[in-house]
Write a protein that holds these residues in place. Structure first.
Motif, PDB file in Angstrom:
ATOM      1  N   GLU A  55      80.026  29.210  -5.902  1.00 25.11           N
ATOM      2  CA  GLU A  55      79.088  28.739  -4.710  1.00 25.11           C
ATOM      3  C   GLU A  55      78.768  27.549  -4.989  1.00 25.11           C
ATOM      4  O   GLU A  55      78.701  27.072  -6.169  1.00 25.11           O
ATOM      5  N   LYS A  56      78.414  26.837  -3.755  1.00 22.71           N
ATOM      6  CA  LYS A  56      77.790  25.388  -3.793  1.00 22.71           C
ATOM      7  C   LYS A  56      77.042  25.085  -2.777  1.00 22.71           C
ATOM      8  O   LYS A  56      77.165  25.559  -1.575  1.00 22.71           O
ATOM      9  N   THR A  57      76.268  23.995  -2.822  1.00 20.62           N
ATOM     10  CA  THR A  57      75.384  23.718  -1.681  1.00 20.62           C
ATOM     11  C   THR A  57      76.027  22.807  -0.827  1.00 20.62           C
ATOM     12  O   THR A  57      77.028  22.100  -1.300  1.00 20.62           O
ATOM     13  N   SER A  91      69.574  32.428  -2.372  1.00 22.52           N
ATOM     14  CA  SER A  91      69.114  31.186  -3.182  1.00 22.52           C
ATOM     15  C   SER A  91      67.541  31.378  -3.360  1.00 22.52           C
ATOM     16  O   SER A  91      67.028  31.733  -2.527  1.00 22.52           O
ATOM     17  N   ARG A  96      67.815  25.370   0.658  1.00 21.44           N
ATOM     18  CA  ARG A  96      69.310  24.864   0.009  1.00 21.44           C
ATOM     19  C   ARG A  96      70.259  25.839   0.572  1.00 21.44           C
ATOM     20  O   ARG A  96      70.232  27.151   0.557  1.00 21.44           O
ATOM     21  N   VAL A  98      73.470  27.479   0.542  1.00 18.35           N
ATOM     22  CA  VAL A  98      74.516  27.742  -0.493  1.00 18.35           C
ATOM     23  C   VAL A  98      75.505  28.354   0.197  1.00 18.35           C
ATOM     24  O   VAL A  98      75.491  29.349   0.819  1.00 18.35           O
TER      25      VAL A  98
END
Length: 325
Positions: A55-57, A91, A96, A98
């Protein structure tokens, strides 16, 4: 195409867009070739980044692929609708957003890397081997060079250089006294207030500058519509301070001539003149709100100093240029 031979490098952007269009059209059909229908080529950078991590923002993705955050947000929405991405994952920070690949997205990524990407790599290598120049390496080099100095900045520099060839720097004559005062009064009044020391030097340049061993230079533009009009001035003032020989002062360039490199040409003339007069150091005073001027002085080699007395209220930065370095 013959048109690019006629336009020359002016059409670099158009030529790159045409090449990009050709590759993108093929890319859409390549996805179909591997039974990946409906996958948009513009999704790939985001898809690839997510395939490397759980996962990433959106902010992290945008930074990594060099896109704007709104652009990535739009792509994420499209990929979510296609069932490849799930957003708003758990999160600790609710601000954020995500995102990560769905099970379907992860499965597709594995298949794409094992089959499609492997075949494309070989096909691209084939083109590279057939070509005289390696486009892939050239692109990396161009990206680096444009990151160091943009095309816009390079064109601006060339424009200044070309236009500076139409500038003539001449020594002061009495006929330039009104221009010397007017140009300085214009910029000072725009940002500050005229002070007593200004009036002394501008009203009586012969007495306060020239007769004491200083010089004044005037920048003239040789082409219309400013032919032979004084568009910039600068003075080299003799100092009695034991630490400095001269002060570079009263530099002013008309707003209508800004961007033609007049400040640089006047400054270099002042420095050359100071050297001819045997100077070892040149002093100047300015104000940090005049950011272009401060950048110009740094470019000329001036460095910030402190502790020198000044007659001007507006002065909040002092600089010197050591001519013996």
């Amino acid at each position: 195409m013959d048109i690019f031979n006629r336009t020359g490098k002016m059409a670099l952007g158009s030529r790159l867009r045409l090449l990009t269009s050709k590759v993108t059209e093929d890319a859409a059909q390549i996805y179909e070739l591997y039974n990946i229908a409906g996958f948009s080529p513009k999704w790939f950078p985001v898809f690839f980044v997510l395939s490397e991590t759980e996962e990433k923002t959106i902010t992290e993705i945008a930074k990594e692929i060099g896109h704007s955050q709104p652009s990535v947000t739009k792509i994420i929405k499209e990929m979510t609708k296609a069932g490849l991405v799930k957003d708003k994952l758990n999160s600790n920070d609710k601000r954020r957003n995500v995102v990560g690949l769905t099970t379907e997205g992860t499965s597709l990524a594995k298949k794409m890397i094992e089959e499609q990407c492997a075949d494309i790599d070989v096909a691209i290598d084939e083109i590279i081997n057939q070509a005289t120049n390696n486009l892939w390496e050239a692109l990396a080099e161009w990206e680096f060079l444009l990151e160091q100095k943009s095309l816009l900045k390079r064109v601006k520099d060339q424009k200044k250089l070309r236009e500076s060839k139409d500038v003539t720097i001449v020594e002061y004559e009495p006929k330039y006294q009104s221009a010397f005062k007017a140009l300085n009064e214009e910029w000072i009044s725009t940002f500050f207030e005229m002070e007593e020391a200004d009036y002394k030097a501008l009203d009586n340049p012969k007495e306060y500058i020239l007769d004491k061993g200083g010089k004044i230079f005037v920048a003239l533009y040789k082409d219309e519509p400013y032919k032979d009009e004084p568009l910039g001035v600068c003075a080299l003032i003799k100092m009695t301070d034991q630490n400095y020989d001269f002060e570079m002062a009263k530099m002013a360039v008309s707003p209508k001539a800004q961007g033609k490199n007049l400040g640089w040409l006047l400054g270099q003339t002042i420095i050359d003149s100071a050297k001819q007069l045997g100077a070892s150091k040149i002093y100047l005073e300015s104000n940090t709100i005049l950011e272009p001027a401060i950048n110009l002085y740094h470019k000329m080699g001036f460095e910030k100093i402190v502790g020198h007395q000044t007659p001007y209220k507006r002065c909040n930065i002092q600089m010197e240029l050591n001519l013996e370095k």
